[in-house]
Structures are given as C-alpha cells and as structure tokens.
Motif scaffolding. Structure first.
Motif, PDB file in Angstrom:
ATOM      1  N   LEU A 195      40.125  49.659  29.775  1.00 25.58           N
ATOM      2  CA  LEU A 195      39.020  48.991  30.460  1.00 25.58           C
ATOM      3  C   LEU A 195      37.657  49.431  29.931  1.00 25.58           C
ATOM      4  CD1 LEU A 195      40.432  49.133  34.088  1.00 25.58           C
ATOM      5  CD2 LEU A 195      39.955  47.043  32.776  1.00 25.58           C
ATOM      6  N   GLY A 196      37.586  50.585  29.315  1.00 26.09           N
ATOM      7  CA  GLY A 196      36.319  51.039  28.749  1.00 26.09           C
ATOM      8  C   GLY A 196      35.218  51.086  29.801  1.00 26.09           C
ATOM      9  N   GLY A 197      34.108  50.425  29.505  1.00 23.22           N
ATOM     10  CA  GLY A 197      32.969  50.423  30.411  1.00 23.22           C
ATOM     11  C   GLY A 197      33.226  49.709  31.722  1.00 23.22           C
ATOM     12  N   GLY A 198      34.311  48.947  31.810  1.00 25.38           N
ATOM     13  CA  GLY A 198      34.630  48.245  33.047  1.00 25.38           C
ATOM     14  C   GLY A 198      35.520  49.028  33.989  1.00 25.38           C
ATOM     15  N   PHE A 199      35.865  50.282  33.614  1.00 24.49           N
ATOM     16  CA  PHE A 199      36.806  51.051  34.419  1.00 24.49           C
ATOM     17  C   PHE A 199      36.307  51.286  35.846  1.00 24.49           C
ATOM     18  CE2 PHE A 199      38.006  55.297  36.000  1.00 24.49           C
ATOM     19  CZ  PHE A 199      39.354  55.083  36.195  1.00 24.49           C
ATOM     20  N   ILE A 200      35.057  51.728  35.993  1.00 25.96           N
ATOM     21  CA  ILE A 200      34.530  52.040  37.324  1.00 25.96           C
ATOM     22  C   ILE A 200      34.515  50.790  38.198  1.00 25.96           C
ATOM     23  CG2 ILE A 200      32.536  52.850  38.623  1.00 25.96           C
ATOM     24  CD1 ILE A 200      33.971  55.041  37.137  1.00 25.96           C
ATOM     25  N   LYS A 201      34.052  49.671  37.650  1.00 29.45           N
ATOM     26  CA  LYS A 201      33.993  48.420  38.409  1.00 29.45           C
ATOM     27  C   LYS A 201      35.383  48.019  38.888  1.00 29.45           C
ATOM     28  CE  LYS A 201      31.923  44.621  39.858  1.00 29.45           C
ATOM     29  NZ  LYS A 201      30.889  44.638  40.911  1.00 29.45           N
ATOM     30  N   HIS A 202      36.349  48.094  38.008  1.00 27.00           N
ATOM     31  CA  HIS A 202      37.708  47.704  38.380  1.00 27.00           C
ATOM     32  C   HIS A 202      38.307  48.681  39.391  1.00 27.00           C
ATOM     33  CE1 HIS A 202      39.062  44.236  35.878  1.00 27.00           C
ATOM     34  NE2 HIS A 202      37.944  44.522  35.244  1.00 27.00           N
ATOM     35  N   MET A 203      38.056  49.972  39.222  1.00 23.08           N
ATOM     36  CA  MET A 203      38.596  50.936  40.179  1.00 23.08           C
ATOM     37  C   MET A 203      37.984  50.751  41.558  1.00 23.08           C
ATOM     38  SD  MET A 203      41.136  52.706  39.181  1.00 23.08           S
ATOM     39  CE  MET A 203      41.229  53.173  40.887  1.00 23.08           C
ATOM     40  N   GLN A 204      36.764  50.267  41.618  1.00 26.42           N
ATOM     41  CA  GLN A 204      36.119  50.049  42.903  1.00 26.42           C
ATOM     42  C   GLN A 204      36.599  48.767  43.590  1.00 26.42           C
ATOM     43  OE1 GLN A 204      32.024  50.259  41.499  1.00 26.42           O
ATOM     44  NE2 GLN A 204      31.714  52.200  42.558  1.00 26.42           N
ATOM     45  N   GLU A 205      36.949  47.737  42.804  1.00 26.10           N
ATOM     46  CA  GLU A 205      37.190  46.426  43.396  1.00 26.10           C
ATOM     47  C   GLU A 205      38.569  45.817  43.102  1.00 26.10           C
ATOM     48  OE1 GLU A 205      34.040  43.701  42.599  1.00 26.10           O
ATOM     49  OE2 GLU A 205      32.465  45.123  43.134  1.00 26.10           O
ATOM     50  N   ASN A 206      39.322  46.390  42.198  1.00 28.26           N
ATOM     51  CA  ASN A 206      40.599  45.796  41.799  1.00 28.26           C
ATOM     52  C   ASN A 206      41.722  46.323  42.700  1.00 28.26           C
ATOM     53  OD1 ASN A 206      43.073  45.164  40.430  1.00 28.26           O
ATOM     54  ND2 ASN A 206      41.913  44.838  38.559  1.00 28.26           N
ATOM     55  N   GLU A 207      42.259  45.450  43.555  1.00 27.69           N
ATOM     56  CA  GLU A 207      43.276  45.874  44.521  1.00 27.69           C
ATOM     57  C   GLU A 207      44.568  46.312  43.844  1.00 27.69           C
ATOM     58  OE1 GLU A 207      43.907  43.013  47.577  1.00 27.69           O
ATOM     59  OE2 GLU A 207      41.851  43.137  48.338  1.00 27.69           O
ATOM     60  N   PHE A 208      44.880  45.738  42.698  1.00 23.40           N
ATOM     61  CA  PHE A 208      46.070  46.166  41.980  1.00 23.40           C
ATOM     62  C   PHE A 208      45.959  47.637  41.582  1.00 23.40           C
ATOM     63  CE2 PHE A 208      47.998  46.905  37.756  1.00 23.40           C
ATOM     64  CZ  PHE A 208      49.338  46.829  38.128  1.00 23.40           C
ATOM     65  N   LEU A 209      44.807  48.045  41.056  1.00 24.74           N
ATOM     66  CA  LEU A 209      44.607  49.440  40.675  1.00 24.74           C
ATOM     67  C   LEU A 209      44.568  50.344  41.893  1.00 24.74           C
ATOM     68  CD1 LEU A 209      42.041  49.173  37.732  1.00 24.74           C
ATOM     69  CD2 LEU A 209      44.533  49.232  37.659  1.00 24.74           C
ATOM     70  N   HIS A 210      44.054  49.837  43.012  1.00 21.14           N
ATOM     71  CA  HIS A 210      44.088  50.625  44.245  1.00 21.14           C
ATOM     72  C   HIS A 210      45.535  50.949  44.612  1.00 21.14           C
ATOM     73  CE1 HIS A 210      40.009  48.650  45.514  1.00 21.14           C
ATOM     74  NE2 HIS A 210      39.882  49.480  44.488  1.00 21.14           N
ATOM     75  N   ASP A 211      46.422  49.968  44.462  1.00 22.08           N
ATOM     76  CA  ASP A 211      47.830  50.177  44.777  1.00 22.08           C
ATOM     77  C   ASP A 211      48.493  51.131  43.790  1.00 22.08           C
ATOM     78  OD1 ASP A 211      47.633  48.477  46.925  1.00 22.08           O
ATOM     79  OD2 ASP A 211      48.378  46.727  45.846  1.00 22.08           O
ATOM     80  N   VAL A 212      48.158  51.003  42.512  1.00 18.57           N
ATOM     81  CA  VAL A 212      48.759  51.858  41.485  1.00 18.57           C
ATOM     82  C   VAL A 212      48.474  53.329  41.778  1.00 18.57           C
ATOM     83  CG1 VAL A 212      48.629  52.542  39.055  1.00 18.57           C
ATOM     84  CG2 VAL A 212      48.746  50.124  39.653  1.00 18.57           C
TER      85      VAL A 212
END
Length: 476
Positions: A399-416
């Motif tokens: 994810l590179g520079g998008g990692f923080i954004k995805h970790m904050q808002e991506n429900e799939f990553l929240h579940d992982v």
C-alpha cells in the motif's frame, strides 16, 4: 523494492483532466447534470477508442450524482479524474495508458473508492487484465498494482473471488512472457494480494503459491532452459509465498515438502543480498512458528510405539534430519544477528537484518515471537506473532503511502488485524438505508464472508499458539 513507476505522473495528462473537469463543471450549473455515458465500453470494438490524438483520451463516461448528499465539487473532481483515467486505458498510445494507471493507483491509495468500484468494477478489472497482456513492463506493473488495490478495496465477498478467478490465468501467462524484474515482481505481489483477499479454499491458495514458487523452482521440460532469478525476484517470491503461507493451515505441509523448503531457505541465508536473507529468515520463522516440526515428532513417536510407519508420516531417520536442519538454521541465524557488515552495503539494511535475526534467535531458542507496535493515526496496531508481522509488513509495503488511510478506513484490514480505530471516516458515515442493508446487515453476503474469515483467523491463531506451546514443552 523500488516502486517509483507506480508513483509517476504526467503533467500533461493531469492538465487535460483538469481542463475537462472545469469545462464540465461550468456546463453543469443546474441542480442535476448527466455527462455522456458510455459505461458499456468493454463490449464495444476497441478500435473505436484507439487514437494517437491526445485529446481523444479524455472522452467522458461519467454520470454525476449531484443529487446525492455530500457530493461536493472536490468529490466530483475526483470522480471525473477516475472516469477519464479509466477511459484512457482504451487508447493505443502506451504512455497514455501508463499515465492513466498511475493516476488510478494514486486515487486508490489516497481513498477507498467504493462508489467508483460499485459502478465500474468489471470494466476496471478487465481493462487492467488487458493491459497486463499487451502492455510494456511498466504498464503491466501498474495494471497489476491496480488489480491488487481493487481487491483490497472490495474486501471479502463475491467480487474478490471474481478478481482471483479472472486474474490467475492471465497473470500466470504474463509471468511467462518476459523476464523484466519490475514486471515479474509486480505480478507476484498482485497474485499474493488477490489470493489473500479472494481465496476461499485451500486449493486456490495452493495454486497461487505454486505459481509463485515456480519462479525460482521452475518445472523444466526438454526444451526449457533454466534462468537464474535476480535477488529482487527471489526476495519477492519468498515474501509473497510466506504472505500466503500465513493463511494456510499448518497441517498441510508434508514432511518431504518441509525438508525441501527449509533446505532451500537455509541456502538463501548464505546469499550476498541482504533483502534475500531477510525474506528467507521471515519465512523460516513462520514455518517454525507453525509447530509443524513438533507435529512430525509426535507422528514419529506414535509410529515408533506402534512399530509401523503410516503412509505420508515421518520416519525417525527423517525426523533426525529435520532437527539437524533446524540446528543448522539456528547457527546461521545467530551468525547473521551479529554480522559485522562484510556482506551487502546499506547500514539500514544491516540494522534491519541484525534486529530480525536477533528476534529469530530468541524465538527459536526460547519460543518468544517479537511484538510490534505501529502508529495509525491516534491508535496503535499491535502484533505478537510472526504471521501477523509478516502480513503487516507485506501489506504496508504494497500500500505504500496509502497504508495509514486504508488501516483507518478499510474494514477488511480491520478484520485481518482485529484492529478498530477510534475514528473511522469514509463510507460508514453517510450510508443510505440500502447500503446499510447490503453491507451492515448480519445476513449480508459481506458479513457472512467476514464471519468465515474471522473464524479462519481464530483457528490459525489457535494453531500457532498450540505450536508455541508444543515447542516450549519439548524444550523443557
């Protein structure tokens, strides 16, 4: 690994999109505007959209939902940028397609593009797959990255499964069509990501792992000449393979396969390239964390007590050999944890290697996996096992520079990662009743898939803990 092509931009391409936006916005002063809609382009002959004229790259294909609350000018701009980037994938000029793909990568990194995916999922997937078939190394790399980001965006469910099923064959073929490092490494990482998200059964995961592993251990025929993979390819193969191994039940590794893999990874610890050694070390940590060796020991003990060896189980001689391999790995790891710096050059890489192998020595000798803490906005994401750390490092890299954004808002990553941020923006804050029914209802397909995924994660975590316990008991 250098991902600079994925971050590249063209000022000319961006300028054309900005001009289109402002001209479209001036024409849309009324309360509801519809721009010419060509959503079915994937079914239209490609030559209708092929042109060497740059201006033809930006024909509109967007319906602006100005009646939807919260759709402001900035969002309209973003939607138009994505729509026009998607249109540009039909162009003949390679540079135009590359610029469009780079813009899509940036857009998916900066935000979770749920509305765009809802409208253009199939078109985007099939155009990206088309780019991997006929494009340059850079275009294939960018298109592969978009496919991986698309899978992470849609999360669990039918769409992720469709991405995997539709992509495995063309990506596998693209791996065979060229030897460029950028192209190969991007496809391998994409294949790992889409399998991680969309793989619903062990056979799918095993197929992807075999495709990945064959890049360094090809099945040679009479007319096939083996080529030596570069350090970058070896590193990507091992890290992608290990990333998928985190999702595989530990009982599926046969004694023969275990020996072959550990022997090969042990040989990689002797390589000059530090990134190769680090990737091999992480994979070995994951294999030993799984408790597979302890399982083999229990089988061998049972066979010895019964006076017979079951088919597929390990013999006492093989078990002795396995423990010998583990002892060799422990010695190699101990040496690498205090390496003076003769191999390789970068000080940062040397420190990373030392820290990793110090943790690995402690784990192999005492059974304690390293604990990590990663700051995500106002929260901290914690890991306490090797498999969690490997998953985190791989996704952070992808994810590179998008990692923080995805970790904050991506429900799939929240579940992982079983991670719940304090504040989650984006989709959930403005859902319609229909969206809540589709995405939040306990009976929705998404929630059913999430439940299955979480059950699998809990099972794997329990197996890992059982492995730790078995290793500790044996050492005692």
């Amino acid at each position: 690994m250098d991902k600079s092509p994925l971050r590249s931009h063209s000022s000319a391409f961006s300028s054309r999109l900005l001009l289109l936006f402002f001209s479209s916005f001036r024409a849309s002063s009324s309360s509801s505007v519809v721009v010419s809609h060509q959503s079915q382009r994937k079914n239209v002959p490609m030559d209708l959209f092929d042109s060497d004229d740059d201006t033809s790259s930006i024909s509109s294909s967007s319906t602006i939902r100005s009646e939807r609350p919260g759709m402001d000018e900035v969002q309209v701009h973003k939607d138009l940028m994505l729509d026009q980037s998607l249109d540009a994938l039909y162009e003949k000029r390679t540079s135009t397609r590359e610029q469009a793909l780079a813009s899509i990568v940036d857009a998916f990194n900066c935000d979770l593009q749920h509305e765009f995916v809802e409208k253009k999922f199939a078109t985007l997937l099939h155009q990206c797959l088309h780019c991997t078939k006929k494009g340059s190394s850079k275009e294939t790399s960018l298109a592969s990255h978009v496919i991986g980001l698309l899978a992470l965006t849609v999360g669990l469910g039918d769409q992720a499964q469709e991405i995997l099923e539709e992509s495995v064959t063309p990506l596998s073929q693209a791996l065979k069509s060229g030897r460029e490092v950028l192209k190969i490494t991007s496809i391998l990482e994409c294949l790992a990501v889409i399998t991680f998200v969309g793989g619903t059964n062990p056979e799918q995961t095993e197929t992807s792992m075999q495709i990945i592993w064959q890049m360094i251990h090809p099945k040679l025929g009479s007319n096939v000449v083996a080529t030596k993979p570069s350090p970058a390819v070896i590193t990507t193969v091992v890290s992608s393979w290990a990333f998928l191994l985190t999702t595989v039940d530990r009982w599926t590794l046969s004694p023969k396969l275990w020996q072959e893999i550990v022997t090969y990874l042990s040989s990689l610890l002797e390589k000059e390239d530090r990134s190769v050694r680090i990737a091999a070390g992480e994979a070995l940590a994951l294999i030993f964390e799984s408790g597979t060796l302890e399982k083999f020991a229990a089988e061998a003990k049972e066979s010895a007590n019964n006076g017979s060896v079951k088919e597929g189980s390990v013999s006492q001689e093989a078990l002795i050999h396995m423990h010998g391999l583990k002892s060799k790995v422990v010695n190699q790891v101990r040496d690498l944890s205090v390496e003076a710096g003769g191999k390789g050059s970068a000080k940062k890489d040397l420190n990373t290697q030392r820290n990793l192998f110090k943790d690995l020595v402690e784990f192999l000798e005492d059974g304690y996996a390293p604990e990590t803490s990663t700051k995500v906005g106002g929260d901290y994401l914690q890991t306490s096992t090797w498999y969690q750390m490997i998953q985190l490092n791989f996704l952070k890299h992808y994810l590179g520079g998008g990692f923080i954004k995805h970790m904050q808002e991506n429900e799939f990553l929240h579940d992982v990662f079983s991670f719940t941020p304090k504040k989650v923006g984006g989709r959930g804050s403005g859902m319609s009743s229909e969206e809540k029914r589709l995405f939040k209802s306990p009976n929705s397909a998404l929630n059913k898939a999430r439940t299955q995924f979480l059950n699998k994660q809990r099972m794997l975590a329990k197996n890992m803990n059982d492995g730790h316990y078995a290793a500790t008991v044996e050492n005692e």
